[in-house]
Write a protein that holds these residues in place. Sequence first.
Motif, PDB file in Angstrom:
ATOM      1  N   ILE A  22      -3.600 -33.482  -2.312  1.00 22.62           N
ATOM      2  CA  ILE A  22      -3.944 -33.829  -3.701  1.00 22.62           C
ATOM      3  C   ILE A  22      -4.332 -32.573  -4.486  1.00 22.62           C
ATOM      4  CG2 ILE A  22      -5.625 -35.043  -5.139  1.00 22.62           C
ATOM      5  CD1 ILE A  22      -5.681 -37.241  -3.011  1.00 22.62           C
ATOM      6  N   ASN A  23      -5.120 -31.695  -3.876  1.00 22.49           N
ATOM      7  CA  ASN A  23      -5.551 -30.468  -4.552  1.00 22.49           C
ATOM      8  C   ASN A  23      -4.385 -29.529  -4.839  1.00 22.49           C
ATOM      9  OD1 ASN A  23      -8.259 -31.072  -4.758  1.00 22.49           O
ATOM     10  ND2 ASN A  23      -8.759 -30.228  -2.737  1.00 22.49           N
ATOM     11  N   ILE A  24      -3.502 -29.382  -3.843  1.00 22.17           N
ATOM     12  CA  ILE A  24      -2.363 -28.472  -4.015  1.00 22.17           C
ATOM     13  C   ILE A  24      -1.449 -28.963  -5.138  1.00 22.17           C
ATOM     14  CG2 ILE A  24      -0.251 -27.618  -2.940  1.00 22.17           C
ATOM     15  CD1 ILE A  24      -1.774 -27.495  -0.306  1.00 22.17           C
ATOM     16  N   ILE A  25      -1.128 -30.267  -5.108  1.00 13.76           N
ATOM     17  CA  ILE A  25      -0.253 -30.816  -6.152  1.00 13.76           C
ATOM     18  C   ILE A  25      -0.921 -30.717  -7.526  1.00 13.76           C
ATOM     19  CG2 ILE A  25       0.859 -32.905  -6.999  1.00 13.76           C
ATOM     20  CD1 ILE A  25       1.291 -33.751  -4.113  1.00 13.76           C
ATOM     21  N   GLY A  26      -2.198 -31.084  -7.598  1.00 13.66           N
ATOM     22  CA  GLY A  26      -2.899 -31.057  -8.875  1.00 13.66           C
ATOM     23  C   GLY A  26      -3.004 -29.664  -9.462  1.00 13.66           C
ATOM     24  N   MET A  27      -3.438 -28.690  -8.655  1.00 15.09           N
ATOM     25  CA  MET A  27      -3.573 -27.320  -9.154  1.00 15.09           C
ATOM     26  C   MET A  27      -2.221 -26.702  -9.444  1.00 15.09           C
ATOM     27  SD  MET A  27      -6.761 -26.796  -9.478  1.00 15.09           S
ATOM     28  CE  MET A  27      -6.719 -25.041  -9.810  1.00 15.09           C
TER      29      MET A  27
END
Length: 328
Positions: A22-27
Amino acid sequence: MIKNYLKITFRSLWKSKVFVLINIIGMGLAIGCSIVAYLNFDFNANFDKNQIGMDNIYRINAYRTFREKEQAYGMSPLPLAEAVRENVGDVDDVMRYMPSGGNFKLEDELFNENFTFVDTNFFNFFTFNITTGDASALKDKASILISQRIVEKYFPEGDPMGKTLTHFTDKGPRDYKVAGIFEEQPLNSSFGGVRIITNIENFFDLNASEEDGRYEDNWENWVTTFVRVDNKDRIAAIEERLDANYLEIQNEARIDFKLNNYFLEPFEGMAYRAADDITYGHWLRSSMPPPAVTVPIIMAVLILLIACFNFTNTSMAIASKRLKEIGL
């Protein structure tokens, strides 16, 4: 040692793979949107930056009232340029610009391209990098200058210099000799899309009429007119002379299109004003409308903030699994 650190890192990430993903996709999306917004802003901020020495170049514009609203037009009567050249001493030079299009034939191939008619001093006004030939080719009515894109598209294996392009017109085919090549203008240029350039006298020949007389002497016809004024203190005086001497004759010729007054618009920043204030009939490329620049920036900032908040929340969620360790 480093190998062990990497193993521990990847094992820790794998334990919380959902949060990490989730963090990788969001950032990633946030950074991507920010890059696009910056490129969009940079494209618009550098509009016409390839043009050098534009401080003393102006376009003769006019105001007209239509349905109780005053509107600006980036065009002027065709005979006005010659009148200014002969009678307005404060103007140092005058140039006419008329974009058009047409069907051309090269050997057995037929194609349609933009075709621009200009005065012979066009390259004294605006910056075009002529790679082959020179600007003097405009003095020859039978010659044209073509952009590098035309060369790549229609002359991929040969030298176009001296080759003949046939222009099909209502008055029959006309042959032009390729006498020069210039680099394509960037997309963020008022002259983006200019591919073929020739002497404006050819346009007058194509539109000549025995009933109406010389096309270039008819005040019912329009063109984009640029002037060079080295002494900026004389701008107001020039505008007064234009109104006093040439406004009435234009309004008598076009009772359906009466003008309120003429004014000189600086070329510098012209593309931005055209996009923001809506200048009609200017025949030049405008910059991007302000909302098309500001909205992507605002959206990128919001998406970046959401991604940061999301990263903070997921980090806290991961840390909550190690409360005992943190407590110790």
